[in-house]
Structures are given as C-alpha cells and as structure tokens.
Design a protein around this motif. Structure first.
Motif, PDB file in Angstrom:
ATOM      1  N   GLU A   6       3.721  71.786  60.015  1.00  0.00           N
ATOM      2  CA  GLU A   6       5.155  72.057  59.995  1.00  0.00           C
ATOM      3  C   GLU A   6       5.449  73.330  59.202  1.00  0.00           C
ATOM      4  N   SER A   7       6.563  73.957  59.549  1.00  0.00           N
ATOM      5  CA  SER A   7       7.043  75.117  58.803  1.00  0.00           C
ATOM      6  C   SER A   7       8.548  75.221  58.997  1.00  0.00           C
ATOM      7  N   TYR A  95       8.581  65.451  58.428  1.00  0.00           N
ATOM      8  CA  TYR A  95       7.261  65.352  59.028  1.00  0.00           C
ATOM      9  C   TYR A  95       7.372  65.340  60.550  1.00  0.00           C
ATOM     10  N   CYS A  96       6.477  66.031  61.213  1.00  0.00           N
ATOM     11  CA  CYS A  96       6.358  65.846  62.648  1.00  0.00           C
ATOM     12  C   CYS A  96       5.147  64.957  62.910  1.00  0.00           C
ATOM     13  N   ALA A  97       5.189  64.283  64.035  1.00  0.00           N
ATOM     14  CA  ALA A  97       4.139  63.346  64.376  1.00  0.00           C
ATOM     15  C   ALA A  97       3.982  63.279  65.881  1.00  0.00           C
ATOM     16  N   ALA A  98       2.789  62.884  66.312  1.00  0.00           N
ATOM     17  CA  ALA A  98       2.472  62.768  67.734  1.00  0.00           C
ATOM     18  C   ALA A  98       2.105  61.339  68.068  1.00  0.00           C
ATOM     19  N   THR A  99       2.583  60.880  69.218  1.00  0.00           N
ATOM     20  CA  THR A  99       2.277  59.537  69.670  1.00  0.00           C
ATOM     21  C   THR A  99       1.836  59.555  71.123  1.00  0.00           C
ATOM     22  N   SER A 100       0.923  58.654  71.449  1.00  0.00           N
ATOM     23  CA  SER A 100       0.477  58.518  72.832  1.00  0.00           C
ATOM     24  C   SER A 100       1.429  57.617  73.630  1.00  0.00           C
ATOM     25  N   ARG A 101       2.393  57.023  72.959  1.00  0.00           N
ATOM     26  CA  ARG A 101       3.415  56.243  73.656  1.00  0.00           C
ATOM     27  C   ARG A 101       4.409  57.176  74.342  1.00  0.00           C
ATOM     28  N   PHE A 102       5.305  56.632  75.142  1.00  0.00           N
ATOM     29  CA  PHE A 102       6.298  57.463  75.823  1.00  0.00           C
ATOM     30  C   PHE A 102       7.198  58.162  74.807  1.00  0.00           C
ATOM     31  N   MET A 103       7.675  57.440  73.848  1.00  0.00           N
ATOM     32  CA  MET A 103       8.400  57.928  72.683  1.00  0.00           C
ATOM     33  C   MET A 103       8.276  56.849  71.605  1.00  0.00           C
ATOM     34  N   GLY A 104       8.729  57.138  70.405  1.00  0.00           N
ATOM     35  CA  GLY A 104       8.634  56.131  69.360  1.00  0.00           C
ATOM     36  C   GLY A 104       9.638  56.360  68.262  1.00  0.00           C
ATOM     37  N   VAL A 105      10.122  55.285  67.670  1.00  0.00           N
ATOM     38  CA  VAL A 105      11.055  55.363  66.547  1.00  0.00           C
ATOM     39  C   VAL A 105      10.454  54.780  65.275  1.00  0.00           C
ATOM     40  N   ASP A 106       9.322  54.131  65.381  1.00  0.00           N
ATOM     41  CA  ASP A 106       8.667  53.509  64.233  1.00  0.00           C
ATOM     42  C   ASP A 106       7.464  54.356  63.836  1.00  0.00           C
ATOM     43  N   PRO A 107       7.328  54.666  62.544  1.00  0.00           N
ATOM     44  CA  PRO A 107       6.166  55.478  62.125  1.00  0.00           C
ATOM     45  C   PRO A 107       4.825  54.891  62.540  1.00  0.00           C
ATOM     46  N   THR A 108       4.742  53.583  62.639  1.00  0.00           N
ATOM     47  CA  THR A 108       3.472  52.952  63.004  1.00  0.00           C
ATOM     48  C   THR A 108       3.066  53.230  64.443  1.00  0.00           C
ATOM     49  N   TYR A 110       2.917  56.169  65.701  1.00  0.00           N
ATOM     50  CA  TYR A 110       2.418  57.531  65.773  1.00  0.00           C
ATOM     51  C   TYR A 110       0.978  57.633  65.301  1.00  0.00           C
ATOM     52  N   ASN A 111       0.223  58.451  66.028  1.00  0.00           N
ATOM     53  CA  ASN A 111      -1.196  58.579  65.781  1.00  0.00           C
ATOM     54  C   ASN A 111      -1.547  59.712  64.813  1.00  0.00           C
ATOM     55  N   TYR A 112      -0.771  60.790  64.861  1.00  0.00           N
ATOM     56  CA  TYR A 112      -1.096  61.977  64.083  1.00  0.00           C
ATOM     57  C   TYR A 112       0.153  62.465  63.350  1.00  0.00           C
ATOM     58  N   TRP A 113      -0.082  62.993  62.146  1.00  0.00           N
ATOM     59  CA  TRP A 113       1.004  63.449  61.277  1.00  0.00           C
ATOM     60  C   TRP A 113       0.688  64.811  60.691  1.00  0.00           C
ATOM     61  N   GLY A 114       1.750  65.594  60.495  1.00  0.00           N
ATOM     62  CA  GLY A 114       1.619  66.821  59.740  1.00  0.00           C
ATOM     63  C   GLY A 114       1.748  66.559  58.255  1.00  0.00           C
ATOM     64  N   GLN A 115       1.655  67.610  57.475  1.00  0.00           N
ATOM     65  CA  GLN A 115       1.678  67.468  56.015  1.00  0.00           C
ATOM     66  C   GLN A 115       3.103  67.469  55.453  1.00  0.00           C
ATOM     67  N   GLY A 116       4.056  67.849  56.256  1.00  0.00           N
ATOM     68  CA  GLY A 116       5.457  67.825  55.836  1.00  0.00           C
ATOM     69  C   GLY A 116       5.959  69.171  55.350  1.00  0.00           C
ATOM     70  N   THR A 117       7.258  69.365  55.467  1.00  0.00           N
ATOM     71  CA  THR A 117       7.916  70.555  54.952  1.00  0.00           C
ATOM     72  C   THR A 117       9.203  70.124  54.254  1.00  0.00           C
ATOM     73  N   GLN A 118       9.462  70.684  53.089  1.00  0.00           N
ATOM     74  CA  GLN A 118      10.585  70.266  52.270  1.00  0.00           C
ATOM     75  C   GLN A 118      11.873  70.941  52.723  1.00  0.00           C
ATOM     76  N   VAL A 119      12.907  70.137  52.846  1.00  0.00           N
ATOM     77  CA  VAL A 119      14.256  70.637  53.123  1.00  0.00           C
ATOM     78  C   VAL A 119      15.163  70.178  51.984  1.00  0.00           C
ATOM     79  N   ILE A 120      15.846  71.128  51.372  1.00  0.00           N
ATOM     80  CA  ILE A 120      16.783  70.820  50.303  1.00  0.00           C
ATOM     81  C   ILE A 120      18.144  71.384  50.679  1.00  0.00           C
ATOM     82  N   VAL A 121      19.138  70.517  50.692  1.00  0.00           N
ATOM     83  CA  VAL A 121      20.494  70.928  51.029  1.00  0.00           C
ATOM     84  C   VAL A 121      21.356  70.792  49.783  1.00  0.00           C
ATOM     85  N   SER A 122      21.862  71.903  49.310  1.00  0.00           N
ATOM     86  CA  SER A 122      22.672  71.889  48.090  1.00  0.00           C
ATOM     87  C   SER A 122      24.144  71.716  48.447  1.00  0.00           C
TER      88      SER A 122
END
Length: 123
Positions: A6-7, A95-108, A110-122
């Motif tokens: 992610e970026s 975090y972005c993630a990839a799933t072999s399902r059609f789509m998904g709303v539950d983190p479980t 998803y098969n693959y995850w990125g490391q994450g990118t921080q968003v701060i809204v002041s």
C-alpha cells in the motif's frame, strides 16, 4: 502467492481527500477480489470496501458510502481507494487484501494482506 504494498497515506485536514494505492505482485492479480480494511488504535480491523475481480461489483461499509470509491486496474496490478470528505474518525491504518472469493467483508475471508498505510485526518 500475492504480495501487496500500500501507499498514499498521510496527514490531511478534515474535508480533504487522499488516494490510496495497493500494488500487487504476481500474474494472477486479476483472479482475486480485493478489499480495503482499516484499523484504528485500540479497535478491531474493520471492513471498508471490496471489489470483484473485474471491477464489476463493489460494496461499501455504510460509514464510507458516498465518500470513498474503490477501483482497480488489472493491467497495472493495482487497486485504488479514493477517499473524499475525510473525517477525523477515518483516521486508521488502511490495509488492502486479496481474496479468492467473489468478494468479502470479513477479514477471515482474505488470503493475502499488505503491510498497511497510515491515514491521519486532523480536525
């Protein structure tokens, strides 16, 4: 195997916009549905949005509907999250993630995850 990076995160004032990108490695990116999740300090990881393998179907959490837009470019192996009208409560690691399902709303789902990118809204 899919690796995700992610970026695009950063600090933004309330009402502003950011666009997150998630670059995937591997030639099978287009066979995966993709999702964005976020996690604020002290909270569980929560679903933000998901998109089907060809971009034809999308689903959003109520908290971001009308403000965030997910898209993907399979030729570039990249999924995007356009975030508009940002609020302080959107502050989290995304975090972005990839799933072999059609789509998904539950983190479980998803098969693959990125490391994450921080968003701060002041405010």
């Amino acid at each position: 195997q899919v690796q995700l990076v992610e970026s695009g995160g950063g600090l933004v004032q309330a009402g502003g916009s950011l666009r997150l990108s998630c670059a995937a490695s591997g030639r099978t990116f287009s066979s995966y549905a993709m999702g964005w999740f976020r996690q604020a300090p002290g909270k569980e990881r929560e679903f933000v949005t998901t998109i089907s393998w060809n971009g034809g179907s999308k689903y959003y959490a109520d908290s971001v509907k009308g403000r965030f837009t997910i898209s993907r470019d399979n030729a570039k192996n990249t999924v995007y999250l356009q975030m508009n009208s940002l609020k302080p409560e959107d502050t989290a690691v995304y975090y972005c993630a990839a799933t072999s399902r059609f789509m998904g709303v539950d983190p479980t789902e998803y098969n693959y995850w990125g490391q994450g990118t921080q968003v701060i809204v002041s405010s």
